[in-house]
Write an enzyme that holds these catalytic residues in place. Structure first.
Site, PDB file in Angstrom:
ATOM      1  N   LEU A 136       2.735 -54.820 -17.621  1.00 40.53           N
ATOM      2  CA  LEU A 136       3.811 -53.847 -17.524  1.00 40.53           C
ATOM      3  C   LEU A 136       4.705 -54.298 -16.379  1.00 40.53           C
ATOM      4  CD1 LEU A 136       1.926 -50.422 -17.832  1.00 40.53           C
ATOM      5  CD2 LEU A 136       3.273 -51.566 -19.607  1.00 40.53           C
ATOM      6  N   ASP A 137       5.999 -54.055 -16.507  1.00 46.97           N
ATOM      7  CA  ASP A 137       6.909 -54.395 -15.427  1.00 46.97           C
ATOM      8  C   ASP A 137       6.529 -53.636 -14.162  1.00 46.97           C
ATOM      9  OD1 ASP A 137       8.296 -55.967 -17.228  1.00 46.97           O
ATOM     10  OD2 ASP A 137       9.759 -54.397 -17.697  1.00 46.97           O
ATOM     11  N   LYS A 138       6.953 -54.140 -13.025  1.00 45.76           N
ATOM     12  CA  LYS A 138       6.612 -53.556 -11.730  1.00 45.76           C
ATOM     13  C   LYS A 138       6.856 -52.049 -11.691  1.00 45.76           C
ATOM     14  CE  LYS A 138       8.025 -53.656  -6.860  1.00 45.76           C
ATOM     15  NZ  LYS A 138       8.906 -54.298  -5.861  1.00 45.76           N
TER      16      LYS A 138
END
Length: 318
Positions: A136-138
């Site tokens: 998942l993106d940051k």
């Protein structure tokens, strides 16, 4: 003693005429490009039984086999709290908060989910990427599954490749659509801005199904189901639709002044400092029991507050 890494895969027709290193990166996304290239060079990754070169073109239909030794991770364990939704002998499901980078990289060598996992389970030193099989993106919140063993990781990656892992997301976007639908637009890295992705005719297949949970005056609360798992897929596809995610400054979701005298909503939008995206549901076949398991995560407090602001603005403005 390092464990063995063994995988097999067949080059799909849609990747015919592409370079070998590009093809294996698509077939085995749990490994870095540099590691795959090293295995090609060492002969631990072979094509139809023979070694190849990274720049060799494939025809489609070839059998790719990896038979390599797993290197122990050199990243340091760190005592970072984990919100564990489920854990057994084979895997754990984590509810990732905003701001947590998944894997160490340039500028983020420490303080990542991987460092936290190594502290929670030291044996993950022997599993590639500490058992991480997807990202998942940051600043995206929500559910991720992590494998505790190489065999479990292999099973989960194969399910991802077969598109049998179901991932459902929620987001708040700018704009209103009056119909559910699908975005089918290939994605690849932006040749100019290398940290971004973009729609490209020569990109990798990317398919996102979407539906509207609630329409507001100038925003929509939406649900997404991924058929593919490209980097930044939902964010890029919604930008492509002209409906970027609230708070997504990379893909056109910068603050927009709401229509009318809605100061409270304007304050909520200005304060929302990340892309308004949450991985709400994750389902897959458990590698041990082979039963389908489903996990769900409530939307986080900041996204819930944003939705409350949108609902209140609708009530105040009729």
């Amino acid at each position: 003693m390092p464990s063995k890494i063994q995988h097999q895969g067949t080059v799909p027709k849609e990747l015919a005429h592409d370079r070998l290193d590009h093809v294996v990166a698509a077939l085995f996304p749990q490994y870095s490009r540099s590691r795959l290239q090293a295995w090609i060079k060492s002969g631990e990754l072979v094509v139809d039984g023979f070694p190849g070169r990274s720049k060799d073109k494939v025809a489609g239909g070839e059998r790719i086999v990896i038979d390599a030794l797993a290197d122990s991770l050199t990243d340091e364990p760190e005592a970072i709290p984990l919100d564990i939704m489920f854990e057994d002998d084979l895997l754990l499901v984590i509810n990732k908060p905003a701001g947590l980078v998944v894997h160490p990289g340039a500028g983020n060598r420490t303080g990542t989910l991987l460092n936290a996992l190594l502290h929670h389970l030291p044996d993950l030193q022997e599993v590639p990427r500490a058992g991480i099989v997807h990202r998942l993106d940051k600043d995206t919140t929500g559910l991720m599954v992590v494998a505790k063993t190489l065999q479990c990781q292999t099973s989960l990656v194969e399910q991802l490749q077969a598109r049998t892992v179901k991932r459902i997301y929620e987001a708040v976007v700018y704009g209103v659509t009056h119909a559910d639908g699908q975005v089918n637009a290939p994605i690849d890295r932006d040749p100019v801005h290398r940290t971004r992705m973009k729609i490209r005719r020569d990109g990798k297949e990317a398919i996102t199904d979407f539906s509207v949970l609630r329409r507001f005056r100038s925003h929509s609360h939406m649900q997404f189901s991924l058929q593919t798992g490209r980097t930044h897929q939902i964010r890029v596809h919604m930008q492509h639709m002209g409906m970027p995610l609230v708070g997504d400054n990379v893909y056109g979701g910068q603050y927009r002044q709401p229509a009318g005298d809605r100061q409270a909503l304007a304050a909520c939008l200005k304060a929302f400092s990340r892309q308004a995206l949450h991985a709400r549901e994750l389902s897959f076949k458990h590698p041990g029991s082979t039963e389908q398991v489903v996990f769900q995560s409530d939307i986080p407090a900041d996204l819930r507050a944003l939705l409350d602001c949108l609902r209140q603005a609708e009530l105040e403005n009729g």
